[in-house]
Scaffold this active site. Structure first.
Site, short mmCIF file in Angstrom:
data_model
loop_
_atom_site.label_atom_id
_atom_site.label_comp_id
_atom_site.label_asym_id
_atom_site.label_seq_id
_atom_site.Cartn_x
_atom_site.Cartn_y
_atom_site.Cartn_z
N HIS A 1 -6.96 -6.30 -1.36
CA HIS A 1 -5.89 -5.34 -1.09
C HIS A 1 -4.93 -5.76 0.01
CE1 HIS A 1 -3.92 -1.48 -0.94
NE2 HIS A 1 -4.22 -1.34 0.35
N ASP B 1 0.86 -1.17 0.00
CA ASP B 1 0.00 0.00 0.00
C ASP B 1 0.91 1.24 0.00
OD1 ASP B 1 -2.95 1.04 0.51
OD2 ASP B 1 -1.74 2.02 2.05
#
Length: 322
Positions: free
Chosen positions: A298, A100
């Site tokens: 994610h 991320d």
């Protein structure tokens, strides 16, 4: 393999760092809104494989320093923390891995401090280069008539107030919303009410098994101590980062590189019409590994820990002397 939480002075900031193992150094950089703890499945495996592993709380998070100023969270400052951490641990170089927001920090550290970065790997967020304009300017054009979380995060104090009202519930919604399970189920609020973010996110009746109640409790405890201002300030530096990285416009990452993502990764579709993986291939001189994990979302190293561990060890095995 025991994990030792240490306070380490990197020069400009003191970071709390989870350290384990002995051998060549690997630095694991978490994203938003997370902690060193997001690497809990990787740290012991990499340490057992013969590496010294260091997973910091990024500046602004958990037990690390939390300066107030927005500009303290510019990319060059965070990269300086990583380069300083490598030096403070007595290493000349490290393999730097980020997830991320940690991925752009890893990529930029490879550019800004090339002598400190032996190789670089990104999870979920591919390297796209500097681009023609600050990313926030691009998002304003793309999402001008729609809600977009990064635009919502721009005004200091607004998102902090919402997210800190109920930290555990905020994190639960945030983690679920970008997970593979939520993406597969198309599990989102179709007609949100209110001006904020949380009304647009589902609070699942049962969370996927990769994040336990104990895991969520740990994350929540970290944000009760640190708050959200520092983490959100990272999103408020787009123009500053664009200016600071001007000298690297058109420059490739030259270190050996890897990219891992889930097939349901939302970042890969954030810019319509752009193949982000192919963009990364053009931006890296030695992209040795690309792995897209089917059905994953994610939170890749938590959703698919065994696959991520195997991929990282495979990548590390391509490096001379490892």
């Amino acid at each position: 393999m025991p994990i030792d939480l240490q306070m380490i002075d990197t020069g400009a900031a003191r970071l709390r760092v989870a350290v384990a193992g002995e051998g060549p150094l690997i630095v694991l950089i978490h994203g938003f809104p997370e902690s060193w703890y997001s690497w809990r499945h990787q740290i012991p495996v990499l340490a057992e494989a013969g590496f010294r592993v260091a997973a910091p709380d990024v500046r602004g998070y958990g037990g690390s320093d939390k300066p107030h100023a927005i500009e303290a969270y510019a990319i060059k400052e965070l990269c300086g923390d990583i380069a300083g951490l490598i030096a403070a641990l007595g290493a000349q170089q490290a393999v730097v891995v980020g997830h991320d927001w940690g991925a752009p920090i890893a990529y930029a550290t490879a550019l800004l401090h090339p002598a400190r970065v032996r190789a670089v790997a990104g999870l979920s967020a591919p390297y796209a280069g500097r681009g023609p304009a600050p990313s926030i300017e691009l998002f304003r054009k793309i999402y001008q008539d729609r809600f977009f979380y990064q635009l919502y995060f721009q005004e200091p104090g607004v998102a902090e107030a919402e997210l800190e009202t109920s930290i555990r519930a905020s994190l639960r919604k945030f983690y679920y919303g970008s997970s593979g399970e939520a993406r597969k189920a198309n599990d989102r609020v179709a007609n949100p009410t209110g001006p904020g973010l949380l009304d647009r996110l589902v609070d699942p009746a049962q969370f996927p098994s990769w994040l336990t109640d104990a895991d969520l409790d740990y994350y929540a405890s970290q944000f009760r101590d640190s708050g959200f201002r520092g983490p959100l300030n990272r999103y408020r530096n787009s123009e500053r980062d664009f200016s600071d990285m001007a000298g690297f416009d058109g420059r490739q990452i030259t270190q050996p590189a890897a990219f891992l993502a889930g097939s349901l990764e939302p970042i890969l579709g954030m810019i319509p019409g752009v193949d982000m993986v192919e963009r990364m291939r053009a931006q890296c001189a030695d992209l040795r590994q690309v792995k897209i994990m089917e059905g994953a979302g994610h939170w890749l190293q938590q959703e698919r820990p065994a696959e991520v561990n195997a991929a990282l060890l495979e990548f590390l095995g391509t490096l001379p002397g490892v």
